[in-house]
Design a protein around this motif. Sequence first.
Motif: not given
Length: 285
Positions: A104, A127, A130, A189-190, A193, A254
């Motif tokens: 997280q 997300v 994530p 990370a965003k 995604r 994902c």
Amino acid sequence: MPVIGVIGGSGLYAVDGLQDATWRAQDTPWGAPSDEMLHGTLDGTEMIFLPRHGRGHVHSPSTVPYRANVAAMKAAGVTHLVSVSATGSFREEMAPGDLVIVDQFIDRTFAREKSFFGTGCVAHVSVAHPVCPALSAACARAARTAGATVHEGGTYLAMEGPQFSTLAESRLYRDWGCDVIGMTNMPEAKLAREAELHYASVAMVTDYDSWHPDHGSVQITDIIATLQANVARATAMVANLPAEVTDAPCDEGCDRALDHAVMTAPEARDPAVVERLRAIAGRVL
């Protein structure tokens, strides 16, 4: 077959052991990534490495070209993206030298572009979860095989930097339930995604943040020594990834993160924006 991408943080500027290794330039609609990318194979698996800060550490956390980095990985055919980064720890049990498999994030950055989408083609991607659980578990197995002390699960506080946190901030983030603190996993990370990549984050603990009563006695030479040891562990983990990463279906979805995410009606989309977005969202556009 999966194609494994690795983005290396502070201290990790190359990957040893790749067969037929070559550095290659890669341009994207969002500019050039942090550096050339190292292409090769490891135990028959294609692997691509990118130093997040560039060789020689030339990019600060705020100036890393995050969109270009993720887009370059996508363009190179990467399906599974592993982030490795140096962090501080808010937990006594997550000691310097340990690896934390992050699941997280809390994003406290404010000076970075955080999406591929925007005016001309708007999208909202969840997300809530994530990281990819399967890829994260593979990283944990690979790290344990490498002899590392591994903690599965942890919340990463992403701060803007480049300065470290104040004592008051450190205590606040610890009270929030954060486990580690770093400067580079957001918006990475965003963006991963949005690019529909399987993404995992491996935090290399180098020190306790300023909350720790003994922090003031820690010398920078100690932190650098820990960082170097962590890089050795992370390199060994990366070498074990081909045996652990598979192309099994992803329960988290994902690779389908953009399903129903694009909000702009087809007739209202800016053709130039759509053309640029095809590099990461061609499946749905």
